[in-house]
Motif scaffolding. Sequence first.
Motif, PDB file in Angstrom:
ATOM      1  N   MET A 109       0.829  -1.203   0.000  1.00 34.79           N
ATOM      2  CA  MET A 109       0.000   0.000   0.000  1.00 34.79           C
ATOM      3  C   MET A 109       0.870   1.263   0.000  1.00 34.79           C
ATOM      4  O   MET A 109       0.528   2.274  -0.625  1.00 34.79           O
ATOM      5  CB  MET A 109      -0.940  -0.015   1.216  1.00 34.79           C
ATOM      6  N   GLN A 110       2.000   1.210   0.711  1.00 33.91           N
ATOM      7  CA  GLN A 110       2.927   2.344   0.656  1.00 33.91           C
ATOM      8  C   GLN A 110       3.472   2.535  -0.757  1.00 33.91           C
ATOM      9  O   GLN A 110       3.638   3.667  -1.225  1.00 33.91           O
ATOM     10  CB  GLN A 110       4.076   2.136   1.642  1.00 33.91           C
ATOM     11  N   ALA A 111       3.737   1.422  -1.438  1.00 35.28           N
ATOM     12  CA  ALA A 111       4.207   1.514  -2.821  1.00 35.28           C
ATOM     13  C   ALA A 111       3.156   2.180  -3.699  1.00 35.28           C
ATOM     14  O   ALA A 111       3.472   2.998  -4.579  1.00 35.28           O
ATOM     15  CB  ALA A 111       4.553   0.124  -3.362  1.00 35.28           C
ATOM     16  N   VAL A 112       1.850   1.853  -3.447  1.00 36.49           N
ATOM     17  CA  VAL A 112       0.764   2.491  -4.194  1.00 36.49           C
ATOM     18  C   VAL A 112       0.779   3.993  -3.944  1.00 36.49           C
ATOM     19  O   VAL A 112       0.639   4.807  -4.868  1.00 36.49           O
ATOM     20  CB  VAL A 112      -0.593   1.890  -3.804  1.00 36.49           C
ATOM     21  N   ARG A 113       0.932   4.376  -2.661  1.00 35.35           N
ATOM     22  CA  ARG A 113       0.914   5.799  -2.316  1.00 35.35           C
ATOM     23  C   ARG A 113       2.105   6.538  -2.944  1.00 35.35           C
ATOM     24  O   ARG A 113       1.985   7.699  -3.322  1.00 35.35           O
ATOM     25  CB  ARG A 113       0.934   5.946  -0.796  1.00 35.35           C
ATOM     26  N   LEU A 114       3.238   5.866  -3.067  1.00 33.41           N
ATOM     27  CA  LEU A 114       4.397   6.488  -3.717  1.00 33.41           C
ATOM     28  C   LEU A 114       4.171   6.641  -5.224  1.00 33.41           C
ATOM     29  O   LEU A 114       4.623   7.615  -5.837  1.00 33.41           O
ATOM     30  CB  LEU A 114       5.655   5.647  -3.457  1.00 33.41           C
ATOM     31  N   LEU A 115       3.456   5.680  -5.805  1.00 35.16           N
ATOM     32  CA  LEU A 115       3.160   5.762  -7.235  1.00 35.16           C
ATOM     33  C   LEU A 115       2.089   6.813  -7.527  1.00 35.16           C
ATOM     34  O   LEU A 115       2.169   7.544  -8.522  1.00 35.16           O
ATOM     35  CB  LEU A 115       2.691   4.402  -7.754  1.00 35.16           C
ATOM     36  N   GLU A 116       1.064   6.878  -6.658  1.00 38.39           N
ATOM     37  CA  GLU A 116      -0.070   7.783  -6.869  1.00 38.39           C
ATOM     38  C   GLU A 116      -0.360   8.531  -5.572  1.00 38.39           C
ATOM     39  O   GLU A 116      -1.240   8.136  -4.808  1.00 38.39           O
ATOM     40  CB  GLU A 116      -1.302   6.996  -7.309  1.00 38.39           C
ATOM     41  N   PRO A 117       0.372   9.598  -5.287  1.00 37.10           N
ATOM     42  CA  PRO A 117       0.154  10.331  -4.030  1.00 37.10           C
ATOM     43  C   PRO A 117      -1.287  10.854  -3.944  1.00 37.10           C
ATOM     44  O   PRO A 117      -1.842  11.378  -4.917  1.00 37.10           O
ATOM     45  CB  PRO A 117       1.159  11.485  -4.113  1.00 37.10           C
ATOM     46  N   ARG A 118      -1.900  10.702  -2.753  1.00 36.80           N
ATOM     47  CA  ARG A 118      -3.266  11.161  -2.515  1.00 36.80           C
ATOM     48  C   ARG A 118      -3.345  11.775  -1.112  1.00 36.80           C
ATOM     49  O   ARG A 118      -2.514  11.481  -0.250  1.00 36.80           O
ATOM     50  CB  ARG A 118      -4.258   9.988  -2.586  1.00 36.80           C
ATOM     51  N   PRO A 119      -4.385  12.577  -0.858  1.00 37.73           N
ATOM     52  CA  PRO A 119      -4.614  13.069   0.506  1.00 37.73           C
ATOM     53  C   PRO A 119      -4.847  11.894   1.452  1.00 37.73           C
ATOM     54  O   PRO A 119      -5.405  10.854   1.060  1.00 37.73           O
ATOM     55  CB  PRO A 119      -5.870  13.943   0.374  1.00 37.73           C
ATOM     56  N   ARG A 120      -4.463  12.039   2.723  1.00 40.85           N
ATOM     57  CA  ARG A 120      -4.584  10.944   3.685  1.00 40.85           C
ATOM     58  C   ARG A 120      -6.016  10.910   4.229  1.00 40.85           C
ATOM     59  O   ARG A 120      -6.335  11.492   5.266  1.00 40.85           O
ATOM     60  CB  ARG A 120      -3.578  11.136   4.824  1.00 40.85           C
ATOM     61  N   THR A 121      -6.900  10.225   3.509  1.00 46.49           N
ATOM     62  CA  THR A 121      -8.306  10.091   3.906  1.00 46.49           C
ATOM     63  C   THR A 121      -8.688   8.619   3.876  1.00 46.49           C
ATOM     64  O   THR A 121      -7.969   7.770   3.332  1.00 46.49           O
ATOM     65  CB  THR A 121      -9.224  10.874   2.955  1.00 46.49           C
ATOM     66  N   LEU A 122      -9.871   8.330   4.468  1.00 50.14           N
ATOM     67  CA  LEU A 122     -10.348   6.948   4.438  1.00 50.14           C
ATOM     68  C   LEU A 122     -10.619   6.487   3.005  1.00 50.14           C
ATOM     69  O   LEU A 122     -10.385   5.325   2.654  1.00 50.14           O
ATOM     70  CB  LEU A 122     -11.620   6.823   5.289  1.00 50.14           C
ATOM     71  N   ARG A 123     -11.142   7.394   2.191  1.00 49.03           N
ATOM     72  CA  ARG A 123     -11.382   7.028   0.791  1.00 49.03           C
ATOM     73  C   ARG A 123     -10.061   6.675   0.112  1.00 49.03           C
ATOM     74  O   ARG A 123      -9.983   5.700  -0.639  1.00 49.03           O
ATOM     75  CB  ARG A 123     -12.066   8.181   0.060  1.00 49.03           C
ATOM     76  N   SER A 124      -9.025   7.466   0.367  1.00 48.94           N
ATOM     77  CA  SER A 124      -7.717   7.174  -0.224  1.00 48.94           C
ATOM     78  C   SER A 124      -7.199   5.825   0.258  1.00 48.94           C
ATOM     79  O   SER A 124      -6.612   5.060  -0.509  1.00 48.94           O
ATOM     80  CB  SER A 124      -6.719   8.278   0.150  1.00 48.94           C
ATOM     81  N   LYS A 125      -7.449   5.524   1.533  1.00 49.26           N
ATOM     82  CA  LYS A 125      -7.005   4.239   2.072  1.00 49.26           C
ATOM     83  C   LYS A 125      -7.688   3.081   1.346  1.00 49.26           C
ATOM     84  O   LYS A 125      -7.052   2.054   1.059  1.00 49.26           O
ATOM     85  CB  LYS A 125      -7.309   4.193   3.565  1.00 49.26           C
TER      86      LYS A 125
END
Length: 679
Positions: A109-125
């Motif tokens: 999931m961290q790799a996903v966030r590094l590929l596609e940065p998003r705001p830290r929200t439940l929807r983003s999670k």
Amino acid sequence: MPALLLCVAASLLVLDRAFPPDLRRLEVVGEEVVDRQGRTLSVLPAPGGTWRLPASVGDVPPALVAMLVAAEDRRFRWHFGVDPLSLARAAAQWVRSGHVVSGGSTLTMQAVRLLEPRPRTLRSKLVEALRAMQLERRFSKDQILGIWLTLASQGGNIEGVRAGAISWFGRPAAQLTPAEAALLIAIPRRPNQLRPDRHPEAARVARDDMLLRRARAAAGAEAALTPQDLLAAAAQPVPRHRFPMPTLAPHLSRELAAARTGGDTPGLRSGRILTTLDQPLQRAVEELAENTRRNLAPHVSVALLVANLRTREVQALSGGYWGDRERAGAIDLSRAVRSPGSALKPLLYGLGFEAGFIAPGTVVADLPRRFGTYAPENFDRGFTGRVTAAEALRMSLNLPAVALLDRLGPLRFASAMKLAGAPPRLPEGADPSLPLALGGAGTTLREMGALYAALGDGGRGAALRVIPGPPLETRPVLEARAAATVAQVLVQPFPGGGLMGIAWKTGTSWGGRDAWSLGFDGAHVAAVWVGRPDGTPMPGATGRALALPILSRLFSLLPPAPLSPLPVRPRFVAGGEAPDHLRLLFPPAGAVLPGDEAVTLRVQGGRRPLHFLVDGVPIASEPARREANWTPPAAGFYRVTVLDADGVAASVPVRVRDAATVLSGDRLPEAVLRQETTR
């Protein structure tokens, strides 16, 4: 129920294909240029100025990987991208405290966030969880770790552990200590607050926490640390400044990066460019260039090259002073088209030796002469008179070279240059002509290096290369014997002594615009160019004064591989008879000839082809024949010479009188008959 599950699974597959993970950030990486042994030469940033290098599990110590998994995702090897236990724990903590205590994110999931940065929200999670399962379906666990190792922020414009290792510790990631690895794992948690150059104490605390609390739980023997190891690691200071990125071979690095087409695996570009260079030698050559700068006039630059004589692989290359605006440092002067001056003469003489027109001991005339409307002069505007061909080449005399090219043919010479890897660049619509002998065409430092490599490698021609490739394929330029003869002629001491067994030649273009020095020994070819990038003259500059001392220092950086010198001397004997029995049957020594008729010169012995000269000037003849016709232009004293293919010469003095005054029994005075012919 099974039908519903099947329908859901099918829908997920359709969505997975319709909305694949965005891997563009992983593809946008910098370039690492390495030498033949894989040692880093230069690192170039990714577009936008971010220092980001692709990294894989194999690029870092096993202890770093084990520490990362232990610290961030202990069940990484077993879950499918989402860890239900971690999510449940994070949710429970959130309910109890009313705010997020831990995110429950897996490394995937961290790799996903590094590929596609998003705001830290439940929807983003939720999106990250779905994307994580997509990554798990497409990549192996080690490849997913590679995404993290490539993109994890290391503070500022540094991303990935390889760029972080170079920036913070000045060495490759594979050489990191446990303490250094711990710092690079800790920084991505809060990149701005844990930058060691700005917040060294916070970085130290985070590193020590990583060591003390996480390293002991790391899986795998590679990550095991004894208490003594932990204490020693914690005692290491954190870096307080960034190391500069490597910048060796800057011109070549940018040239190769611009030409790069990308890796074979979509989305996983290697970002690594392998060259033929040798890192220690490249560093030494750039230091030599830098030390030379202080002795150069303003706006004057230098380009240097060293290549392997047999493989044609460039081992060191400096295209100028990168970053020096006064000297046009952004221009790669190793590829600049310039006039080579007299540096082309060795190939010209080699073709003459091959054709049998001359030999090293051939006596040639350096005297005023016109070739139609072309009247070449020597550099010093003077003339030397009669010299051997070897001396004419070493002294870089212009008239003998032009006369040789006139006989050989400019087109043939231009073709040989092309075969040697140095095609002459002529004005549009122009054909090769006699000024080509004196540098009347454009070429580059790299091409001249290839030309001299052909002379040193038995006459085999091939372009130099900077990328490793298949075994060298060469083209015949010269017969091996002719190339070896040129090499032996050019083996001479450097001014001031020092290095021996190196064949070298200098060149100076018109107006002193370009100063050249090129040479080769038994293993290397080296080249030096000195000049102004804008091509303006350097009054009084010569290759011997400016470039030759640099060439000498360049060879001093290389392992000795001397050529064996072979002295070349003309072989004449009084009376016209040589030890191998080459002799002039007619005219005999001391003959007095009438001036109103042609004379047939006849020879016995020697190895054909034969060449006839009168007072050092060739006369028309068929090289395969043993006779030639000569019509004396006027009364006076002359010297008739014949040369064979081995450079053996027989010479006799004769006198031509007006027909009305020729008397029976006339002979030349004894003093004339005893004259040496080697003056």
